[in-house]
Design an enzyme around this catalytic site. Structure first.
Site, PDB file in Angstrom:
ATOM      1  N   ASP A  11      12.455  56.982  42.671  1.00  7.64           N
ATOM      2  CA  ASP A  11      13.303  56.963  41.480  1.00  7.64           C
ATOM      3  C   ASP A  11      12.484  56.459  40.301  1.00  7.64           C
ATOM      4  OD1 ASP A  11      15.414  57.874  42.899  1.00  7.64           O
ATOM      5  OD2 ASP A  11      16.473  55.964  43.037  1.00  7.64           O
ATOM      6  N   ASP A 130      25.332  66.162  46.692  1.00  5.64           N
ATOM      7  CA  ASP A 130      25.820  64.880  47.207  1.00  5.64           C
ATOM      8  C   ASP A 130      27.235  65.110  47.704  1.00  5.64           C
ATOM      9  OD1 ASP A 130      23.483  63.767  46.235  1.00  5.64           O
ATOM     10  OD2 ASP A 130      24.407  63.021  44.388  1.00  5.64           O
TER      11      ASP A 130
END
Lengths: 250, 194
Positions: A11, A130
């Site tokens: 990230d 997701d």
């Protein structure tokens, strides 16, 4: 024989890796280029860099970072985060990224997948999904898994493939962060209905979990973040362990 | 040595350039016919779709330039496929350097995904590739393949055995991406550049 892929995910915010990283022999664990190079040397098969920047100013840093990554890293890498138009993708690919991943923007505007695939080729378009179970249905979520949508995982994955995605990156929000293993059943079902590769994500806690993703889940690749960053699972050990389990690994 | 990379609408020119920079090799990227013809070695990269790419090359007469090159040439991925006679990808007439047709992978089992994407193994056949590359893993991304033929320099198995590398006279070609194949890929580039 084609091997199963192990993919660490980093990230990035304002050009720096975000999650705490516990890595030996690395000068600056916040430097995505250095961390990515270390993973490549350890035998990672691909890398994913996810831009979680909140502002446009921070996003600009990301584009120049991609060039720096491509310059120094000799394995394929995917970049994602905040991509919502063809115009967002061209500079990333020109900077040397191999693939881009799209998520929320594709849910809002499914035609984006067709446009990206036509412009750049299916091989570089990863549809990230997701999903979590709601009333026994695998339901697609956006905004980091917070917001439920009308879409169902299996239909959406198939639609993404038909629209021209080259890979599906499926994250189970029910498993993400739990370290209890990957979501095997939906993975196996995705594999059964899709003709493009599936990347398993969410739930990796130890090296045994990867056997489930590959053997029962039939995933083509498995992605994880914190267990690699904190050194709980080391890539060379993971790969030799999976080889012993008769899984095809580079 | 003067090394030219043919500049056209290929998607991996940047990655190939970076890989050569990592090897410390000097090169220039050009679509100028004279510069390409006078280079000592030429790299013909490639990521994209066959018919639009062939049209792009024809419009600029680069197809004729490439076909007539006499110095060592290396085609990469789509570059290798375009060096064949014909591609099933949108029924495209290609350069005809290798007398082969490029075919679409046809899966015979559910776990055989197309594109063939990821790391797979090289089996060398009387090859221009360094012998240390026997059994090495390199990175592939492609949906079309060239069958094994008399010019095959290395083969790989996916659904069927196919040409991972070829050579005919001065023309070298690889289906995989040496620029993305870690240290093994660097050895492939060095095999061509040495």
């Amino acid at each position: 024989m084609l091997t199963k892929r192990i993919i660490p995910c980093l990230d990035i915010k304002d050009g720096r890796t975000v999650k705490g990283v516990n890595f030996v022999n690395i000068r600056d664990a916040g430097d995505p280029v250095e961390l990515g190079s270390a993973y490549a040397q350890q035998g990672a098969d691909e890398l994913v860099f996810l831009d979680i920047s909140a502002t446009n100013e921070e996003r600009k840093t990301f584009a120049s970072l991609v060039r720096d990554i491509a310059k120094h890293i000799n394995i394929p890498f995917t970049v994602g985060g905040g991509i919502s138009a063809v115009a967002d993708v061209a500079p990333l690919l020109e900077a040397g990224a191999d693939k881009v991943s799209v998520n929320s923007a594709a849910v809002r505007n499914p035609g984006l997948i067709d446009e990206l695939s036509k412009a750049f080729g299916a091989q570089c378009i990863v549809l990230a999904i997701d999903a979590r179970r709601v009333d026994d249905q695998w339901t697609v979520h956006t905004h980091g898994g917070k917001k439920a949508t009308e879409k169902k995982l299996f239909e959406w994955a198939k639609e993404g493939q038909d629209r021209g995605a080259g890979e599906i990156l499926f994250t189970s929000m029910d498993h993400d962060g739990t370290k209890s293993g990957f979501a095997i059943d939906p993975l196996a079902r995705l594999n059964a209905i899709l003709s493009i590769p599936v990347i398993a994500s969410g739930g990796a806690g130890n090296k045994e979990h990867f056997i489930g993703a590959f053997k029962e889940g039939k995933a083509d690749a498995a992605l994880a973040a914190s267990i690699f960053h904190f050194g709980e699972v080391k890539i060379p050990e993971l790969k030799s362990f999976l080889k012993q389990q008769a899984i095809h690994i580079r | 040595m003067k090394l030219a990379i043919i500049k056209y609408n290929a998607g991996n020119i940047q990655s190939v350039s970076f890989a050569l920079e990592r090897l410390g090799v000097d090169f220039h990227i050009t679509d100028n016919a004279e510069e390409i013809k006078t280079a000592d070695k030429v790299i013909f990269p490639g990521v994209g779709e066959a018919s639009t790419t062939m049209k792009y090359l024809r419009d600029r007469k680069l197809d004729l330039v490439i076909r007539d090159l006499k110095q060592p040439v290396l085609g990469i991925c789509l570059g290798m496929q375009l060096m064949c006679t014909f591609s099933e990808e949108n029924a495209t007439e290609c350069l005809g350097i290798f007398d082969e047709s490029v075919k679409l992978f046809k899966p015979t089992a559910q776990d055989q995904k197309v594109p063939h994407m990821g790391w797979n193994q090289l089996r060398l056949k009387d090859s221009w590739l360094d012998p240390s590359l026997e059994g090495e893993f390199i990175y592939f991304v492609h949906s079309y393949y060239v069958p094994v033929n008399p010019n095959t320099a290395a083969s790989t198995d996916y659904i069927v055995p196919f040409s991972a590398a070829m050579k005919r006279d001065n023309f070298h070609a690889v289906q995989f991406h040496p620029e993305k194949s870690a240290e093994a890929g660097e050895r492939v580039l060095k095999s061509f550049l040495k």
